[in-house]
Design a protein around this motif. Sequence first.
Motif, PDB file in Angstrom:
ATOM      1  N   ASP A  47       0.837  -1.195   0.000  1.00 44.81           N
ATOM      2  CA  ASP A  47       0.000   0.000   0.000  1.00 44.81           C
ATOM      3  C   ASP A  47       0.879   1.255   0.000  1.00 44.81           C
ATOM      4  O   ASP A  47       2.114   1.153  -0.087  1.00 44.81           O
ATOM      5  CB  ASP A  47      -1.004  -0.026   1.167  1.00 44.81           C
ATOM      6  N   ASP A  48       0.260   2.441   0.111  1.00 40.42           N
ATOM      7  CA  ASP A  48       1.039   3.674  -0.027  1.00 40.42           C
ATOM      8  C   ASP A  48       2.010   3.880   1.132  1.00 40.42           C
ATOM      9  O   ASP A  48       2.912   4.714   1.055  1.00 40.42           O
ATOM     10  CB  ASP A  48       0.113   4.892  -0.194  1.00 40.42           C
ATOM     11  N   CYS A  71      -0.065  -2.083 -10.069  1.00 43.86           N
ATOM     12  CA  CYS A  71       0.000  -1.284  -8.841  1.00 43.86           C
ATOM     13  C   CYS A  71       0.028   0.195  -9.216  1.00 43.86           C
ATOM     14  O   CYS A  71       0.784   0.602 -10.105  1.00 43.86           O
ATOM     15  CB  CYS A  71       1.255  -1.638  -8.044  1.00 43.86           C
ATOM     16  N   GLN A  75      -2.321   1.202  -4.579  1.00 38.36           N
ATOM     17  CA  GLN A  75      -3.601   0.545  -4.871  1.00 38.36           C
ATOM     18  C   GLN A  75      -3.378  -0.401  -6.047  1.00 38.36           C
ATOM     19  O   GLN A  75      -2.306  -0.402  -6.651  1.00 38.36           O
ATOM     20  CB  GLN A  75      -4.668   1.591  -5.180  1.00 38.36           C
ATOM     21  N   ARG A  77      -5.023  -1.858  -9.718  1.00 40.22           N
ATOM     22  CA  ARG A  77      -6.047  -1.690 -10.749  1.00 40.22           C
ATOM     23  C   ARG A  77      -6.200  -2.992 -11.520  1.00 40.22           C
ATOM     24  O   ARG A  77      -5.214  -3.575 -11.989  1.00 40.22           O
ATOM     25  CB  ARG A  77      -5.667  -0.569 -11.718  1.00 40.22           C
ATOM     26  N   LEU A  84     -10.401   0.058  -9.604  1.00 45.14           N
ATOM     27  CA  LEU A  84      -9.254   0.314  -8.737  1.00 45.14           C
ATOM     28  C   LEU A  84      -9.612  -0.063  -7.306  1.00 45.14           C
ATOM     29  O   LEU A  84     -10.692   0.318  -6.817  1.00 45.14           O
ATOM     30  CB  LEU A  84      -8.885   1.801  -8.827  1.00 45.14           C
ATOM     31  N   PHE A  85      -8.739  -0.778  -6.617  1.00 44.39           N
ATOM     32  CA  PHE A  85      -8.998  -1.250  -5.254  1.00 44.39           C
ATOM     33  C   PHE A  85      -7.893  -0.765  -4.324  1.00 44.39           C
ATOM     34  O   PHE A  85      -6.720  -0.726  -4.700  1.00 44.39           O
ATOM     35  CB  PHE A  85      -9.033  -2.784  -5.212  1.00 44.39           C
ATOM     36  N   ASP A  86      -8.297  -0.424  -3.084  1.00 45.55           N
ATOM     37  CA  ASP A  86      -7.272  -0.079  -2.096  1.00 45.55           C
ATOM     38  C   ASP A  86      -6.855  -1.328  -1.320  1.00 45.55           C
ATOM     39  O   ASP A  86      -7.357  -2.436  -1.575  1.00 45.55           O
ATOM     40  CB  ASP A  86      -7.746   1.063  -1.182  1.00 45.55           C
ATOM     41  N   GLY A  87      -5.965  -1.135  -0.351  1.00 43.19           N
ATOM     42  CA  GLY A  87      -5.407  -2.275   0.366  1.00 43.19           C
ATOM     43  C   GLY A  87      -6.408  -2.997   1.254  1.00 43.19           C
ATOM     44  O   GLY A  87      -6.146  -4.120   1.694  1.00 43.19           O
ATOM     45  N   CYS A  91     -13.348  -1.111  -3.471  1.00 44.05           N
ATOM     46  CA  CYS A  91     -13.229  -0.515  -4.792  1.00 44.05           C
ATOM     47  C   CYS A  91     -13.341   1.004  -4.628  1.00 44.05           C
ATOM     48  O   CYS A  91     -14.292   1.505  -4.019  1.00 44.05           O
ATOM     49  CB  CYS A  91     -14.328  -1.044  -5.721  1.00 44.05           C
ATOM     50  N   VAL A  92     -12.357   1.730  -5.149  1.00 47.65           N
ATOM     51  CA  VAL A  92     -12.337   3.188  -4.960  1.00 47.65           C
ATOM     52  C   VAL A  92     -12.572   3.941  -6.268  1.00 47.65           C
ATOM     53  O   VAL A  92     -12.756   5.157  -6.251  1.00 47.65           O
ATOM     54  CB  VAL A  92     -11.016   3.658  -4.312  1.00 47.65           C
ATOM     55  N   ARG A 105     -16.309  -4.768  -3.324  1.00 53.14           N
ATOM     56  CA  ARG A 105     -15.091  -4.976  -2.563  1.00 53.14           C
ATOM     57  C   ARG A 105     -14.632  -6.424  -2.706  1.00 53.14           C
ATOM     58  O   ARG A 105     -15.389  -7.311  -3.079  1.00 53.14           O
ATOM     59  CB  ARG A 105     -15.247  -4.591  -1.096  1.00 53.14           C
TER      60      ARG A 105
END
Length: 373
Positions: A47-48, A71, A75, A77, A84-87, A91-92, A105
């Motif tokens: 993640d970030d 990546c 995130q 894709r 696009l999904f975060d950690g 889904c963002v 999600r």
Amino acid sequence: MQPSISPLSPEPFIRNSWYVASWAHELSADSPLAVTIVGEPLVLFRDDMGSAVALRDCCCHRNAPLSLGRCEAGQIRCLYHGLLFDGSGRCVAIPGQQHVPSTYRVRAFPVAEAGGWLWVWMGDPRRADPQCIPQAAVCDTSAWDMRTGALDLHASYLLVSDNLCDHSHVAFLHAATFGGGDSRIADTYPKISPLERGMRVERWLTGRAKIEQWLPDEAGEIANNKGLDLWLTYDYLVPGILIMHSEIHWGGTAQRSDFLAPQAEPLHADLARQAVTPVTEKTSRYFFALGPRRSESLATPGLPDQMFEALQRGFHEDQRMLEAQQRNLERWSIDCSGAIQHDRGVYLMRAMIDRLLAQERTATGQSDLHVAS
Ligand code: FES
Ligand SMILES: [Fe+2]
């Protein structure tokens, strides 16, 4: 009831456990990594903040593997239609629309980074406590000059586990490598003590005639006359973690130590760390690391590589045997004839795995989880 040692039954996996998913250095900041643990395909990425995360490797839109994705700033894709999904698996972003339904999600799995490994918890996330990672597996290794590797095996993790719980096979399978032609490891028995989630094995092999190749030349010459004593101890812990210390001492040290753990300074010492991760019912991934003390590698810079190459040669002997064993078990639905003396550790661990599976089944009410009996 004797635990089953046949890996043919529908393979039971302990879910509520930390499993080694990869070496931490295998996961970069910009590429996803596909792994499978207990039959569950996962995608790992960072993640970030640089922390490793694990999601089910299946996009919630149309089931494309996220490991085929890309990546993007912490995130991931999906490279089918671009979600696009975060950690956390949320889904963002959905290309072409503002609204992202909250139902979009992907399941996330708890991840911990410790001891150079990425660990994933495959069970109930509420029970995922990093303190449950075996402490012996994540101890400080700065005093050791380790090399790391991994091997994919077409064999059940139970067969790999059996192999690690009974080192008498070293005398035969590894006669040309680890065993050095010395059969005493099969002629004598180690001390085996149960632990809460595993067992401890301790033994001396005394008066070894063979000069250990890891010793400096002058020590080897003296040892020619005095012989050598080899001290081996390891913990083998559910779900497949092995931490082993080996020491070479002058002959007579075992006796002077009353055949207990030595206090004397060894001529040579090394640490081995291994983890067996079930991939599917019939395949496993075997992670391993080995190294001597840093003081030894400073004196002999080629030593860690030399030891690691020897280790890999030995593991390929195991691989050949375990995969052939797996093929036989699949070909003929047979079980073994019963235990021999050296099976003690094997049965201890099989019984422990069966017990943990039964506890898990009771706790979760997963009546469909089959426990071999
Ligand atoms: S399957 Fe992933 S975006 Fe469509
Ligand atoms: Fe072996």
